[in-house]
Scaffold this motif. Structure first.
Motif, short mmCIF file in Angstrom:
data_model
loop_
_atom_site.label_atom_id
_atom_site.label_comp_id
_atom_site.label_asym_id
_atom_site.label_seq_id
_atom_site.Cartn_x
_atom_site.Cartn_y
_atom_site.Cartn_z
N MET A 69 22.99 12.40 5.58
CA MET A 69 21.88 11.67 6.12
C MET A 69 21.25 10.85 4.99
SD MET A 69 18.50 13.04 8.12
CE MET A 69 19.46 13.72 9.42
N SER A 70 20.78 9.70 5.32
CA SER A 70 20.20 8.80 4.33
C SER A 70 18.81 8.35 4.77
CB SER A 70 21.11 7.57 4.18
OG SER A 70 20.63 6.72 3.19
N LYS A 71 17.99 7.94 3.82
CA LYS A 71 16.68 7.37 4.13
C LYS A 71 16.87 5.90 4.51
CE LYS A 71 14.87 8.68 -0.01
NZ LYS A 71 15.87 9.51 -0.57
N VAL A 72 15.98 5.39 5.36
CA VAL A 72 16.02 3.97 5.67
C VAL A 72 15.45 3.20 4.48
CG1 VAL A 72 15.88 4.33 8.16
CG2 VAL A 72 13.78 3.96 6.86
N ASN A 73 15.82 1.95 4.36
CA ASN A 73 15.44 1.13 3.20
C ASN A 73 13.93 1.05 3.00
OD1 ASN A 73 18.13 0.66 2.71
ND2 ASN A 73 18.15 -1.33 3.71
N ALA A 74 13.18 0.86 4.08
CA ALA A 74 11.72 0.73 3.94
C ALA A 74 11.12 2.02 3.40
CB ALA A 74 11.09 0.37 5.28
N PHE A 75 11.62 3.18 3.84
CA PHE A 75 11.09 4.46 3.35
C PHE A 75 11.45 4.68 1.89
CE2 PHE A 75 11.27 9.21 3.13
CZ PHE A 75 9.90 9.41 3.19
N GLU A 76 12.64 4.24 1.48
CA GLU A 76 13.02 4.34 0.06
C GLU A 76 12.00 3.60 -0.81
OE1 GLU A 76 17.82 4.53 1.01
OE2 GLU A 76 16.95 2.71 0.15
N THR A 77 11.65 2.40 -0.39
CA THR A 77 10.67 1.61 -1.13
C THR A 77 9.29 2.26 -1.09
OG1 THR A 77 11.93 -0.42 -0.75
CG2 THR A 77 9.59 -0.68 -1.30
N ASP A 78 8.91 2.79 0.09
CA ASP A 78 7.61 3.47 0.21
C ASP A 78 7.51 4.68 -0.73
OD1 ASP A 78 6.85 1.67 2.18
OD2 ASP A 78 7.21 3.05 3.84
N ILE A 79 8.57 5.47 -0.83
CA ILE A 79 8.57 6.64 -1.73
C ILE A 79 8.38 6.18 -3.18
CG2 ILE A 79 10.11 8.37 -2.76
CD1 ILE A 79 9.05 9.36 -0.18
N LEU A 80 9.10 5.14 -3.57
CA LEU A 80 8.96 4.62 -4.94
C LEU A 80 7.55 4.10 -5.19
CD1 LEU A 80 12.41 2.87 -5.34
CD2 LEU A 80 11.64 4.96 -6.48
N GLU A 81 6.96 3.43 -4.20
CA GLU A 81 5.60 2.92 -4.37
C GLU A 81 4.60 4.07 -4.53
OE1 GLU A 81 5.17 0.30 -0.99
OE2 GLU A 81 5.87 -1.42 -2.16
N LEU A 82 4.79 5.16 -3.80
CA LEU A 82 3.92 6.32 -3.96
C LEU A 82 4.06 6.91 -5.35
CD1 LEU A 82 1.98 8.48 -2.77
CD2 LEU A 82 4.02 9.72 -2.00
N ILE A 83 5.28 7.13 -5.81
CA ILE A 83 5.52 7.77 -7.10
C ILE A 83 5.16 6.86 -8.27
CG2 ILE A 83 7.31 8.71 -8.62
CD1 ILE A 83 8.72 9.68 -6.02
N PHE A 84 5.60 5.62 -8.25
CA PHE A 84 5.47 4.74 -9.42
C PHE A 84 4.22 3.85 -9.40
CE2 PHE A 84 9.90 5.94 -9.48
CZ PHE A 84 10.16 6.10 -10.83
N ASN A 85 3.70 3.53 -8.22
CA ASN A 85 2.52 2.65 -8.14
C ASN A 85 1.29 3.33 -7.57
OD1 ASN A 85 4.13 -0.56 -7.33
ND2 ASN A 85 3.97 0.53 -9.25
N ASN A 86 1.41 4.66 -7.24
CA ASN A 86 0.28 5.41 -6.70
C ASN A 86 -0.26 4.76 -5.43
OD1 ASN A 86 -1.38 7.73 -6.97
ND2 ASN A 86 -3.07 6.43 -7.68
N THR A 87 0.64 4.32 -4.56
CA THR A 87 0.29 3.65 -3.31
C THR A 87 0.47 4.61 -2.15
OG1 THR A 87 1.04 1.54 -4.21
CG2 THR A 87 0.86 1.68 -1.82
N ALA A 88 -0.52 4.67 -1.25
CA ALA A 88 -0.44 5.57 -0.10
C ALA A 88 0.81 5.29 0.73
CB ALA A 88 -1.68 5.40 0.78
N LEU A 89 1.37 6.35 1.31
CA LEU A 89 2.52 6.23 2.20
C LEU A 89 2.02 6.57 3.60
CD1 LEU A 89 6.03 7.67 1.36
CD2 LEU A 89 5.24 7.15 3.65
N ALA A 90 1.88 5.55 4.43
CA ALA A 90 1.28 5.70 5.76
C ALA A 90 2.21 6.42 6.74
CB ALA A 90 0.93 4.32 6.31
#
Length: 144
Positions: free
Chosen positions: A1-22
């Motif tokens: 199973m794989s993550k969808v592209n948008a969720f991959e980017t959202d995870i990185l934004e949470l970890i690296f940019n401290n951005t909320a994941l809605a």
């Protein structure tokens, strides 16, 4: 199973940019830290895979992990990839030597947890007078 592209980017934004994941959990989603803090780049002389851990971290005199802010100033996020937004410069070697082959993203200046790791495109021989540095975009983390 794989993550969808948008969720991959959202995870990185949470970890690296401290951005909320809605839209995960309650209506507020996964929230960023109250204080973003930093992630730390570490250098390794062998593959620090899940089993090996941090036992082979560089140890030349002058070495310390380098803090990179958990923000857009520290990391650029796009299409499931995080890249360092600016140069990452380590302390100059004043004694000893290491041949660095890998890097890792850590949660603390010392100790802490390893989040990501990867091989350098070429080994880096470090000896007295050498100051290891990675230009902006040289360190890439990919979610997939």
């Amino acid at each position: 199973m794989s993550k969808v592209n948008a969720f991959e980017t959202d995870i990185l934004e949470l970890i690296f940019n401290n951005t909320a994941l809605a839209n995960i959990g309650d209506a507020s989603g996964l929230q960023p830290a109250g204080t973003a803090g930093s992630l730390y780049i570490a250098l390794f002389t062998a593959n620090p895979d899940e089993a090996a851990g941090v036992g082979n971290e560089a140890d030349y005199t002058g070495y310390a992990r380098v803090a990179v802010a958990r923000s857009g100033a520290g990391w650029t996020i796009a299409s499931g990839q995080a890249e360092n937004a600016g140069a990452v410069t380590f302390g100059a070697c004043t004694a000893g030597s290491d041949t660095v082959t890998h890097f890792a993203i850590m949660t603390a200046l010392t100790g802490g947890d390893m989040l990501y790791y990867g091989a350098l495109t070429a080994s880096l021989a470090i000896s007295t007078g050498i100051t290891p540095e990675f230009a902006a975009g040289d360190l890439t983390v990919t979610e997939d």
